[in-house]
Design an enzyme around this catalytic site. Sequence first.
Site, PDB file in Angstrom:
ATOM      1  CB  CYS A  75      -9.631  54.248 103.727  1.00  0.00           C
ATOM      2  SG  CYS A  75     -11.408  53.984 103.960  1.00  0.00           S
ATOM      3  CG  HIS A 125     -10.997  50.846 101.031  1.00  0.00           C
ATOM      4  ND1 HIS A 125     -10.275  51.149 102.170  1.00  0.00           N
ATOM      5  CD2 HIS A 125     -10.117  50.939  99.993  1.00  0.00           C
ATOM      6  CE1 HIS A 125      -9.023  51.409 101.838  1.00  0.00           C
ATOM      7  NE2 HIS A 125      -8.897  51.282 100.524  1.00  0.00           N
TER       8      HIS A 125
END
Length: 323
Positions: A13, A268
């Site tokens: 990510c 994330h």
Amino acid sequence: TGAIGLYNVGQSCCLNSLLQVFLMNIHFTGILRRITVPPCAVQKRRNVPYQMLLLLEEMQCGKRKAVSPIDLAYCLSVYRVKLFVQYDAAQLFLTLWNLIKKQMKNPELVEELSYLYTICVQEHLACQKCSFETKRNSSMLTLPLPVLDSNSHVLKTMEDCLQYFFHPEELTDHNMCFCERCGRKTPFLQSMKLVHLPQTLTIHLKRFCFEKSAYIHKLSHYLPFPQELDFNAVLTENQCQADDNEKAAWQYELFAVVAHSGSTSCGHYCAYIRSLTECKWYCFNDSEVCPVSWDDVKCTYGHFNLHWGETAYLLIYMKKHPQ
């Protein structure tokens, strides 16, 4: 629109968010499209700019909602950028940029790339006893802005962070420096002055800090940042070392936000990017891409009580009137 997602190929990510910021920047892709193609298959697989170019072509030519960056990820693994590793976006940005620059063979393109991203500053050290002063020019790829002052008090806006970064610091007690003229250690005044700002300006909000226990702590407090930023209105004359022509171009518009959610050990990344061709905001969350509003982007300002919430980590600004 160019708003195509990237599949997550192994905790990628952070890499995906940074690749989207690079590839949505038409000034960067204008340089990327002019690189020298490596002559053989082995060199092609190991060349980061070439693999980025292939990925860009696949994103623009395909009709899928997302493509896989696995070939580029394999290429990066040769240079110790592994998959299934949690990366810090600021550090990975520097790693990627340096690999791109090192592997671009054309000196003219290397110069253009440097001019597109490099910030120039002048560091000053002045003795407080005899006024002896030394100056040193240096460059950086990001402005690493503290979000707390030296007393651990919260800085309330990004403009406050900029002011604090360029504010002179007194070096006293055990921080004193040796003065050549005085022949001993004396108190010094350390300051940094802004000389040049690039077309694409990357600001790193230092939201991860070490505590006394060596535990990395995430600072999630509310910190607003502007859509438009004029450095002449933020910094004083004493904090700048540039002529009027240079300073006239110091007006910026927000282009992208790389945001982090979660904790330092389990987080994330996603990217909010304003399309330069459409002037619309998109959220790039791995393979998912959706249009968003400025209010959605403002949700990355942070919140004291939402430590797992989404907070802006990298801010990328574009010059409104490039020279």
